[in-house]
Scaffold this motif. Sequence first.
Motif, mmCIF file in Angstrom:
data_model
loop_
_atom_site.group_PDB
_atom_site.id
_atom_site.type_symbol
_atom_site.label_atom_id
_atom_site.label_comp_id
_atom_site.label_asym_id
_atom_site.label_seq_id
_atom_site.Cartn_x
_atom_site.Cartn_y
_atom_site.Cartn_z
ATOM 1 N N ARG A 1 0.827 -1.207 0.000
ATOM 2 C CA ARG A 1 0.000 0.000 0.000
ATOM 3 C C ARG A 1 0.860 1.254 0.000
ATOM 4 N NH1 ARG A 1 -4.692 1.172 -1.795
ATOM 5 N NH2 ARG A 1 -6.045 0.060 -0.336
ATOM 6 N N ALA B 1 -6.319 9.627 -1.849
ATOM 7 C CA ALA B 1 -7.379 8.985 -1.072
ATOM 8 C C ALA B 1 -8.541 8.572 -1.964
ATOM 9 C CB ALA B 1 -7.862 9.939 0.026
ATOM 10 N N SER B 2 -8.912 9.454 -2.893
ATOM 11 C CA SER B 2 -10.004 9.143 -3.812
ATOM 12 C C SER B 2 -9.650 7.969 -4.716
ATOM 13 C CB SER B 2 -10.333 10.379 -4.654
ATOM 14 O OG SER B 2 -11.323 10.094 -5.611
ATOM 15 N N LEU C 1 -7.463 5.521 -4.188
ATOM 16 C CA LEU C 1 -7.300 4.266 -3.455
ATOM 17 C C LEU C 1 -8.515 3.917 -2.590
ATOM 18 C CD1 LEU C 1 -3.569 4.596 -2.306
ATOM 19 C CD2 LEU C 1 -4.476 3.451 -4.342
ATOM 20 N N VAL C 2 -9.500 4.801 -2.593
ATOM 21 C CA VAL C 2 -10.738 4.608 -1.804
ATOM 22 C C VAL C 2 -10.393 4.411 -0.319
ATOM 23 C CG1 VAL C 2 -12.988 3.477 -1.754
ATOM 24 C CG2 VAL C 2 -11.629 3.402 -3.851
ATOM 25 N N VAL C 3 -9.627 5.347 0.214
ATOM 26 C CA VAL C 3 -9.294 5.372 1.644
ATOM 27 C C VAL C 3 -9.480 6.799 2.128
ATOM 28 C CG1 VAL C 3 -7.655 3.456 1.460
ATOM 29 C CG2 VAL C 3 -6.837 5.809 1.175
ATOM 30 N N THR C 4 -9.306 7.019 3.420
ATOM 31 C CA THR C 4 -9.446 8.369 3.967
ATOM 32 C C THR C 4 -8.151 9.163 3.777
ATOM 33 O OG1 THR C 4 -8.666 7.745 6.168
ATOM 34 C CG2 THR C 4 -11.026 7.490 5.721
ATOM 35 N N GLU C 5 -8.279 10.489 3.815
ATOM 36 C CA GLU C 5 -7.087 11.335 3.733
ATOM 37 C C GLU C 5 -6.184 11.101 4.935
ATOM 38 O OE1 GLU C 5 -7.213 15.454 2.466
ATOM 39 O OE2 GLU C 5 -9.293 15.180 1.851
ATOM 40 N N ALA D 1 -5.668 8.282 6.389
ATOM 41 C CA ALA D 1 -4.892 7.067 6.109
ATOM 42 C C ALA D 1 -3.740 7.383 5.161
ATOM 43 C CB ALA D 1 -5.795 5.990 5.517
ATOM 44 N N VAL D 2 -4.008 8.211 4.162
ATOM 45 C CA VAL D 2 -2.956 8.597 3.213
ATOM 46 C C VAL D 2 -1.856 9.364 3.928
ATOM 47 C CG1 VAL D 2 -2.405 9.988 1.172
ATOM 48 C CG2 VAL D 2 -4.495 8.624 1.217
ATOM 49 N N HIS E 1 0.295 6.915 5.732
ATOM 50 C CA HIS E 1 1.172 6.192 4.804
ATOM 51 C C HIS E 1 2.314 7.093 4.335
ATOM 52 C CE1 HIS E 1 -1.215 2.632 4.667
ATOM 53 N NE2 HIS E 1 -2.242 3.171 4.039
#
Length: 217
Positions: free
Chosen positions: A155, A173-174, A176-180, A182-183, A186
């Motif tokens: 990831r 985020a958009s 990978l379909v995750v929250t900002e 989470a980004v 990472h």
Amino acid sequence: MRVVLAEDLFLLRDGLVRLLEAHGFEIAAAVASGPELSRALAEEEPDVAVVDVRLPPTQTDEGLQCALEARRRRPGLPVLVLSQHVEQLYARELLADGAGGVGYLLKDRVFDAEQFTDAVRRVAAGGTAMDPQVIQQLLARRSAEDRPLARLTPREREVLELMAQGRTNAAIASRLVVTERAVAKHTANIFAKLGLEVSDDDNRRVLAVLAYLDHGR
């Protein structure tokens, strides 16, 4: 937004003019050679230049060199370079001054109107837009003997590739379909593992990652 466009193939040049105008850009000049490009950049002072690497009369890297010279005369002049093939040297030359407002895309990308016009706008705003294939080649070249890169999770590598292309946290985020949030986590992990200074400035972090991939620490 005013654009100077340089492409020697008439049909492609005409198509790009129509595409850009359809998306709200103003074409200040559309030229077919290096000398014409130099004049247009000096006279029109565009918001962004979209330039084919290979232009007459040399058909080598005339377009790139004209754009870089104009950028030396006008520091920060946004330049998006189009190329038929991935040439890491072109990306390196574009990034050499450490400033933003640069992009390097393969010509195939222009057939995706949304992706292409997004790249033009990003570069014009002072950001960076690098072709995914350029990033993949840089990653592949470094990965074999690079322990820090080997420590990245799958990831984190995905986030790294998108970050290096010039994507913001929101865009990553958009995608990978995750929250900002989470980004952001990472991204912090990536910078820590690569030994890079954390930055909230999107362009600065892109340039840092590209420098790492291209030259190493």
